[in-house]
Design an enzyme around this catalytic site. Structure first.
Site, PDB file in Angstrom:
ATOM      1  CB  CYS A  62      -0.891  -0.032   1.248  1.00 53.32           C
ATOM      2  SG  CYS A  62      -1.799   1.483   1.590  1.00 53.32           S
ATOM      3  CG  HIS A  63       0.462   4.958  -2.452  1.00 52.60           C
ATOM      4  ND1 HIS A  63      -0.405   4.425  -3.378  1.00 52.60           N
ATOM      5  CD2 HIS A  63       1.438   5.577  -3.166  1.00 52.60           C
ATOM      6  CE1 HIS A  63       0.017   4.742  -4.593  1.00 52.60           C
ATOM      7  NE2 HIS A  63       1.129   5.421  -4.497  1.00 52.60           N
ATOM      8  CB  THR A  64       0.257   3.451   4.416  1.00 49.68           C
ATOM      9  OG1 THR A  64      -0.949   4.154   4.110  1.00 49.68           O
ATOM     10  CG2 THR A  64       0.685   3.802   5.836  1.00 49.68           C
ATOM     11  CG  HIS A  85      -0.970  -1.592   6.333  1.00 47.60           C
ATOM     12  ND1 HIS A  85      -0.002  -1.098   5.520  1.00 47.60           N
ATOM     13  CD2 HIS A  85      -2.117  -0.966   5.982  1.00 47.60           C
ATOM     14  CE1 HIS A  85      -0.520  -0.200   4.698  1.00 47.60           C
ATOM     15  NE2 HIS A  85      -1.822  -0.105   4.959  1.00 47.60           N
ATOM     16  CD  GLU A  86      -3.912  -3.217   1.326  1.00 49.72           C
ATOM     17  OE1 GLU A  86      -4.662  -2.240   1.234  1.00 49.72           O
ATOM     18  OE2 GLU A  86      -3.493  -3.849   0.333  1.00 49.72           O
ATOM     19  CB  CYS A 115     -10.166  -3.226  22.944  1.00 54.68           C
ATOM     20  SG  CYS A 115     -11.080  -1.841  23.696  1.00 54.68           S
ATOM     21  CB  CYS A 118     -11.900   1.598  25.104  1.00 52.90           C
ATOM     22  SG  CYS A 118     -12.012   1.813  23.308  1.00 52.90           S
ATOM     23  CB  CYS A 121     -14.680  -0.217  21.382  1.00 50.01           C
ATOM     24  SG  CYS A 121     -13.020  -0.437  20.679  1.00 50.01           S
ATOM     25  CB  CYS A 129      -9.671   0.931  19.556  1.00 52.54           C
ATOM     26  SG  CYS A 129      -9.356  -0.117  21.009  1.00 52.54           S
ATOM     27  NE  ARG A 133      -6.708   7.030  17.999  1.00 55.36           N
ATOM     28  CZ  ARG A 133      -7.309   8.160  18.380  1.00 55.36           C
ATOM     29  NH1 ARG A 133      -7.555   8.389  19.664  1.00 55.36           N
ATOM     30  NH2 ARG A 133      -7.673   9.039  17.487  1.00 55.36           N
ATOM     31  CB  CYS A 194      -5.323  -1.135   4.169  1.00 54.07           C
ATOM     32  SG  CYS A 194      -4.967   0.644   4.037  1.00 54.07           S
ATOM     33  NE  ARG A 389      -3.500  -2.063  -1.768  1.00 54.14           N
ATOM     34  CZ  ARG A 389      -3.391  -0.733  -1.818  1.00 54.14           C
ATOM     35  NH1 ARG A 389      -2.858  -0.148  -2.874  1.00 54.14           N
ATOM     36  NH2 ARG A 389      -3.817   0.008  -0.810  1.00 54.14           N
TER      37      ARG A 389
END
Length: 394
Positions: A62-64, A85-86, A115, A118, A121, A129, A133, A194, A389
Site C-alpha cells: 500500500c502507499h502507506t 499491513h494488508e 478492543c 473502551c 469502541c 479504539c 487505534r 486497508c 495492488r
C-alpha cells in the site's frame, strides 16, 4: 496445539508442532529509509496474552507502506522494521485469554483495532479504539512494550501499524485480527485489510453517498477507485475521476467513473471545471492523493450549502489545512475517515461476506501478483504508478 505443514530440505512435507515455540521464517526487513528490503530469516516469538500468531498467505503493498519505507515522516524512522499491513492468513497459535479465535481460523489483520471495551469502541460515533487505534509511531507490542521479531543474532526487529505483514509469520494483538468466513478466498480478502475497506467505507459510511448524488474522486489509486466503487454501488449519478496518470484514468473508466479530468490538460483550476460540469459543484469529494493543493481543489469542487469533502490521503508534512476559516461558512464541510469508518472486528466479517456475494468487484483491484521474494519489484510497480495492488504469495 498447532500442527503446521512445513517443507524440509528434501521437499518432503512433515508435521512440525510450532505452538509455544519460536519460529524461524522469512521476512522482508527494512534496514533504512529507501534501502531495498532484505528477504532474510528471522525469529518470531510465540504470542503472549491476548495475542495471535498468524501464518501469512498473502500480503500486498500500500502507499502507506511505501511512504514509511521511503522515510517521508522522520518520526516513523525506526529500524530494523517489518512493514506491511494488508494481508490474509491462518491462525497458527493464540495466546492466553484469546477466546474469539482458534488455530486454523482464516483471518485478516487490521491496523485500526477494536478492543470492544473502551469508550471509543462502545460509541456508535467512532471506529477508533483507545488502545489499538492506528498509530504509525508505535513499533512494539501493547502487552509488554517489546517486539516479537528478532534477527538470528538476537537483535530486535520492530513492528509497524499493529500488523507487520511482510513476514511469513507475524504476531498481532487479538484486537487487530478479524476472523472471516473460511470459504472466502484469502487472496482477495487481503484487500480488506486497508485499501478497499478504506475507500469504499468512506463512500458508504463516512459520506453516506446516496442514489442520484454527484461525486468527485481525487487520486485514482486503490483507495480512490474503492471510493469510486462505493459511490457506484450506491447509485451515484455522476462520478468524476481526477488524476494526472493517464493509465489510471483509463482504468477508472472501466470501473465506474463517468467523467475523467487530467489537471495537466486544463487551463483553469480543477474545481472550476468540476463546478461547470456539475451544476455548481459535486455533493461529495474524496481526497485520496495526500497532497494539500489537491485537498483544496477537492474542497472547492463541492457544492455550496451542503458539499462534503472526505480526507483519505496520508499527509506526512507538518503543513496545516489550506483553508481560511471563513470558507467553512459557505456550508461546505470537510472530514477525515479512518479505515472507512468500519469497526473492524464488529463489521468487517459482514463486509467480507458481502464481497463474497459480489457487492464489490475485488478482483479488479489486483493488477499484479508476485512471489514474496520479489517484494522490491512490487514496491517499484507502485512507485511507477503501474499497479493498484500487487499481491504477494508467501
Amino acid at each position: 496445539m498447532a500442527i503446521i505443514k512445513m517443507k524440509n530440505n528434501t521437499s518432503n512435507a512433515k508435521d512440525v508442532t510450532t505452538a509455544g515455540k519460536v519460529i524461524t521464517c522469512k521476512a522482508a526487513v527494512a534496514w533504512g529509509p529507501g534501502q531495498p528490503l532484505v528477504v532474510e530469516e528471522i525469529l518470531v516469538d510465540p504470542p503472549q496474552k491476548m495475542e495471535v500468531r498468524i501464518k501469512i498467505h498473502f500480503t500486498s503493498v500500500c502507499h502507506t507502506d511505501l511512504g514509511a519505507w521511503q522515510g517521508k515522516n522522520e518520526a516513523q524512522r525506526v529500524y530494523p522494521r517489518i512493514l506491511g499491513h494488508e494481508a490474509s492468513g491462518v491462525v497458527e497459535s493464540v495466546g492466553e485469554g484469546v477466546e474469539d479465535m482458534k488455530v486454523g481460523d482464516h483471518v485478516v489483520p487490521i491496523f485500526n483495532g477494536e478492543c470492544g471495551d473502551c469508550v471509543f469502541c462502545k460509541s456508535k460515533s467512532s471506529n477508533l479504539c483507545k488502545k489499538f487505534r492506528v498509530d504509525p509511531l508505535k513499533s512494539v507490542m501493547t502487552n509488554d512494550g517489546k517486539t516479537r521479531f528478532w534477527t538470528k543474532q538476537g537483535e530486535p526487529i520492530y513492528h509497524f501499524l499493529n500488523t507487520s505483514t511482510f513476514s511469513e509469520y507475524t504476531v498481532v494483538d487479538s484486537a487487530c485480527v478479524v476472523k472471516i468466513d473460511p470459504n472466502a478466498p484469502l487472496k482477495t480478502m487481503t484487500l480488506l485489510s486497508c485499501g478497499v475497506t478504506t475507500g469504499l467505507g468512506a463512500a458508504w459510511n463516512t459520506a453516506n453517498v446516496h442514489a442520484g448524488s454527484t461525486v468527485a474522486v481525487f487520486g485514482l489509486g486503490a483507495v480512490g477507485l474503492a471510493a469510486v466503487e462505493g459511490a457506484r454501488s450506491r447509485g451515484a449519478s455522476r462520478i468524476i475521476g481526477i488524476d494526472i496518470n493517464s493509465e489510471k484514468l483509463a482504468r477508472a473508466e472501466t470501473m465506474g467513473v463517468t467523467d475523467i479530468i487530467n489537471p495537466l490538460e486544463l487551463k483553469k483550476p480543477v474545481h472550476e471545471e468540476i463546478r461547470e460540469i456539475s451544476d455548481g459543484g459535486v455533493d461529495f469529494s474524496f481526497e485520496c492523493a495526500g497532497n494539500l493543493d489537491v485537498l483544496r481543489e477537492a474542497f472547492l469542487s463541492t457544492h455550496e450549502g451542503w458539499g462534503l469533502t472526505v480526507l483519505l490521503g496520508i499527509h506526512t508534512t507538518p503543513k496545516t489545512l489550506p483553508l481560511h476559516p471563513m470558507e467553512l461558512f459557505t456550508g461546505r464541510r470537510i472530514i477525515g475517515s479512518v479505515f472507512g469508518d468500519f469497526k473492524g472486528k464488529t463489521q468487517l466479517p459482514l463486509f467480507a461476506k458481502q464481497c463474497m456475494h459480489g457487492a464489490v468487484k475485488l478482483d479488479e483491484f489486483i493488477t499484479h501478483e508476485l512471489p514474496f521474494s520479489e517484494i522490491n519489484q512490487a514496491f517499484q510497480l507502485l512507485m511507477d504508478g503501474k499497479s493498484l495492488r500487487c499481491v504477494l504469495h508467501l
